[in-house]
Design a protein around this motif. Structure first.
Motif, short mmCIF file in Angstrom:
data_model
loop_
_atom_site.label_atom_id
_atom_site.label_comp_id
_atom_site.label_asym_id
_atom_site.label_seq_id
_atom_site.Cartn_x
_atom_site.Cartn_y
_atom_site.Cartn_z
N VAL A 40 25.89 2.34 -6.72
CA VAL A 40 26.14 2.35 -8.17
C VAL A 40 24.84 2.13 -8.95
O VAL A 40 24.69 2.65 -10.06
CB VAL A 40 27.19 1.30 -8.59
N PHE A 41 23.91 1.38 -8.37
CA PHE A 41 22.63 1.21 -9.03
C PHE A 41 21.82 2.50 -8.99
O PHE A 41 21.16 2.88 -9.95
CB PHE A 41 21.84 0.08 -8.38
N GLN A 42 21.89 3.18 -7.86
CA GLN A 42 21.19 4.46 -7.73
C GLN A 42 21.80 5.51 -8.65
O GLN A 42 21.09 6.38 -9.18
CB GLN A 42 21.21 4.91 -6.28
N GLU A 43 23.12 5.43 -8.87
CA GLU A 43 23.76 6.32 -9.85
C GLU A 43 23.13 6.16 -11.23
O GLU A 43 22.91 7.13 -11.95
CB GLU A 43 25.26 6.00 -9.97
N GLN A 44 22.86 4.92 -11.60
CA GLN A 44 22.31 4.66 -12.93
C GLN A 44 20.88 5.18 -13.05
O GLN A 44 20.49 5.72 -14.10
CB GLN A 44 22.35 3.17 -13.23
N VAL A 45 20.10 5.02 -11.99
CA VAL A 45 18.73 5.56 -12.01
C VAL A 45 18.78 7.07 -12.19
O VAL A 45 17.98 7.66 -12.93
CB VAL A 45 17.98 5.17 -10.73
N GLU A 46 19.74 7.71 -11.53
CA GLU A 46 19.89 9.16 -11.68
C GLU A 46 20.37 9.51 -13.09
O GLU A 46 19.89 10.47 -13.71
CB GLU A 46 20.89 9.68 -10.65
N LEU A 47 21.31 8.72 -13.63
CA LEU A 47 21.84 8.97 -14.97
C LEU A 47 20.72 8.90 -16.02
O LEU A 47 20.62 9.75 -16.90
CB LEU A 47 22.92 7.93 -15.29
N TYR A 48 19.88 7.88 -15.91
CA TYR A 48 18.82 7.68 -16.89
C TYR A 48 17.51 8.37 -16.50
O TYR A 48 16.56 8.37 -17.29
CB TYR A 48 18.57 6.18 -17.09
N ASN A 49 17.48 8.92 -15.28
CA ASN A 49 16.30 9.64 -14.79
C ASN A 49 15.03 8.79 -14.95
O ASN A 49 14.07 9.17 -15.60
CB ASN A 49 16.13 10.97 -15.52
N CYS A 50 15.06 7.62 -14.30
CA CYS A 50 13.95 6.67 -14.46
C CYS A 50 13.59 6.01 -13.14
O CYS A 50 13.55 4.77 -13.07
CB CYS A 50 14.31 5.62 -15.51
N PRO A 51 13.32 6.76 -12.08
CA PRO A 51 13.04 6.15 -10.77
C PRO A 51 11.83 5.23 -10.79
O PRO A 51 11.76 4.28 -9.99
CB PRO A 51 12.82 7.35 -9.85
N GLU A 52 10.90 5.48 -11.69
CA GLU A 52 9.69 4.65 -11.73
C GLU A 52 9.94 3.29 -12.39
O GLU A 52 9.08 2.40 -12.32
CB GLU A 52 8.57 5.38 -12.48
N ARG A 53 11.12 3.12 -13.00
CA ARG A 53 11.42 1.85 -13.70
C ARG A 53 12.24 0.89 -12.84
O ARG A 53 12.45 -0.26 -13.23
CB ARG A 53 12.19 2.13 -15.00
N VAL A 54 12.75 1.36 -11.70
CA VAL A 54 13.62 0.53 -10.86
C VAL A 54 13.11 0.55 -9.42
O VAL A 54 12.93 1.61 -8.84
CB VAL A 54 15.08 1.02 -10.89
N GLN A 55 12.88 -0.64 -8.87
CA GLN A 55 12.46 -0.75 -7.47
C GLN A 55 13.61 -1.30 -6.65
O GLN A 55 14.18 -2.35 -6.97
CB GLN A 55 11.24 -1.68 -7.35
N PHE A 56 13.95 -0.60 -5.58
CA PHE A 56 15.06 -1.01 -4.73
C PHE A 56 14.55 -1.72 -3.48
O PHE A 56 13.46 -1.44 -2.98
CB PHE A 56 15.89 0.21 -4.31
N TYR A 57 15.40 -2.61 -2.96
CA TYR A 57 15.15 -3.26 -1.66
C TYR A 57 16.47 -3.31 -0.90
O TYR A 57 17.54 -3.21 -1.51
CB TYR A 57 14.57 -4.67 -1.86
N PRO A 58 16.45 -3.45 0.44
CA PRO A 58 17.71 -3.48 1.21
C PRO A 58 18.54 -4.71 0.85
O PRO A 58 18.05 -5.84 0.90
CB PRO A 58 17.23 -3.55 2.67
N ARG A 59 19.79 -4.47 0.47
CA ARG A 59 20.65 -5.57 0.01
C ARG A 59 20.71 -6.69 1.06
O ARG A 59 20.75 -6.44 2.26
CB ARG A 59 22.05 -5.05 -0.29
N GLY A 60 20.67 -7.91 0.58
CA GLY A 60 20.79 -9.07 1.45
C GLY A 60 19.52 -9.45 2.18
O GLY A 60 19.51 -10.44 2.92
N ASP A 61 18.43 -8.72 1.98
CA ASP A 61 17.17 -8.95 2.71
C ASP A 61 16.24 -9.79 1.84
O ASP A 61 15.52 -9.28 0.97
CB ASP A 61 16.53 -7.61 3.06
#
Length: 425
Positions: free
Chosen positions: A354-375
């Motif tokens: 769902v977070f990746q959906e939002q990055v796609e919706l707003y087209n802003c991959p450079e504004r959000v950094q992801f990490y593996p959940r729970g790590d």
């Protein structure tokens, strides 16, 4: 279009924020909105809404003198009979049925009084849908009892599943707040008819600029902000573990939690209410207690747990934080991601769909950094890199050039388009 919006109850936080953002945006596209609330909540709700001749407030107090009155009275006699026999389970069943009939009758009274043509429920979890002769719709936020990483008993899941199936059978249209939530619903109830009723319309961020509170002062430290009520699958614990790692390296920062029971979470007073019937709850509290006892000085110097706060305080930290961090292991949407993006705030988040959906919706991959959940180690690395090389906030005038805008006005417009399409307008 005249819409009746019954709000039987709602939790302060994300759900309330959705409702108070959606309704004002709908006003531009409809003739009238009739909000139905418990009598004691009306004044508070009015304080959150704009002044508008299109907004009408009604309560759930039931007016007698009808066929429904007689039916409810009959059920009451039966309920009291079982109560005298001390058959408490059956008594509770009839009592719940009486309450549902009262609410249903009241909603139909209001629909008839205002000649409304739509009924939209702002929340559907564990709420039975009413029988109405107008277009019935509702909002589905998540299917947490099936897909959150917690072990819920069948007896806990059953009322949620029963209510969801009732809505799928009876409603004309159901809005899910993400494509992932729609997919989850169809995993539980795979059915082509249900699929046609479900419409994924993502939420938007709430971006009103409030005046800074006089008693709050911006910190000079790098500030990571997580606005979310406590919940085990929100995973505050992984963020706390990452914070301990950074503090022991001597890095300068602070983490601010806002949301129900976050004050307990970071004070060692671990008496939390949500998910308390699960084994994971017991394990979680033991781990939190251990972490606090071993690192009490770090908690006191680097962590703020403010509990539930008003919207001015919530917005103050949006306006002054360095980054929004969202470590959840499960979400129906994750409203803080959208709110951060639309305010130009860089985000560090777990890698949920769902977070990746939002990055796609707003087209802003450079504004959000992801990490593996729970790590916690990966999250600590992300936070450390941000402290050493902060990503700047966007200036308001630059935001439209850096992200695709999707606002509450767009959400409301889409709701109305789908409702009209369903009604054949």
């Amino acid at each position: 279009m005249k819409i009746v919006i019954p709000i039987l109850f709602y939790r302060k936080g994300g759900v309330e924020r959705v409702i108070i953002s959606l309704i004002p945006s709908l006003l531009e596209y409809v003739e009238q909105i009739i909000i139905v609330l418990p009598r004691n909540d009306i004044e508070y709700f009015k304080s959150l809404m704009p002044n508008s001749d299109k907004l009408i407030y009604e309560n759930f107090d039931f007016y007698p003198q009808s066929f429904e009155t007689k039916l409810i009275y009959f059920y009451g006699i039966i309920a009291n009979f079982y109560k005298t026999l001390r058959l408490n389970y059956i008594h509770r069943l009839f009592s719940r049925r009486i309450e549902f009939l009262r609410i249903e009758a009241r909603i139909n009274q209001i629909i008839n009084r205002y000649q409304a043509d739509h009924c939209l429920y702002g929340m559907t979890n564990r709420i039975s849908p009413p029988n109405v002769k107008v277009t019935l719709s509702g909002i589905i936020y998540d299917v947490f009892w099936q897909f959150a990483p917690l072990t819920y008993s069948e007896s806990y899941q059953e009322p949620y599943n029963e209510a969801l199936k009732e809505w799928l059978d009876r409603a004309d249209l159901l809005f899910t707040i993400s494509q992932k939530t729609k997919d989850d619903v169809l995993k539980v109830f795979p059915n082509a008819t249900y699929a046609s009723k479900l419409k994924a319309v993502p939420l938007a961020g709430f971006v009103e600029q409030s005046h800074p509170k006089s008693d709050l002062v911006k910190s000079e430290l790098v500030t990571f902000y997580f606005p979310s009520s406590f919940g085990i699958y929100k995973d505050h614990l992984t963020l706390l573990k990452a914070a301990m790692t950074l503090a022991k390296k001597g890095l300068k920062f602070q983490i601010v939690f806002i949301g129900k029971e976050t004050d307990n979470l970071v004070s060692g007073n671990l008496q939390l209410s949500q998910q308390s019937q699960t084994q994971e709850y017991q394990d979680y509290l033991k781990e939190c207690t251990r972490l606090y006892r071993e690192n009490q000085e770090i908690f006191e110097s680097h962590i703020k747990g403010l509990g539930y706060q008003d919207y001015e305080t919530l917005q103050f930290y949006y306006q002054t934080c360095s980054s929004v961090v969202f470590p959840s292991k499960y979400e129906g949407f994750g409203l803080a991601i959208a709110e951060a993006i639309l305010q130009g705030i860089p985000v560090i988040a777990s890698d949920l769909e769902v977070f990746q959906e939002q990055v796609e919706l707003y087209n802003c991959p450079e504004r959000v950094q992801f990490y593996p959940r729970g790590d916690a180690d990966s999250l600590a690395n992300c936070l450390e890199q941000f402290i050493l090389n902060p990503i700047p906030r966007l200036f308001p005038e630059d935001i439209p050039n850096k992200v695709n805008l999707w606002t509450w006005k767009d959400v409301a417009k889409k709701y109305v388009e789908l409702l009209k399409e369903n009604a054949g307008y």
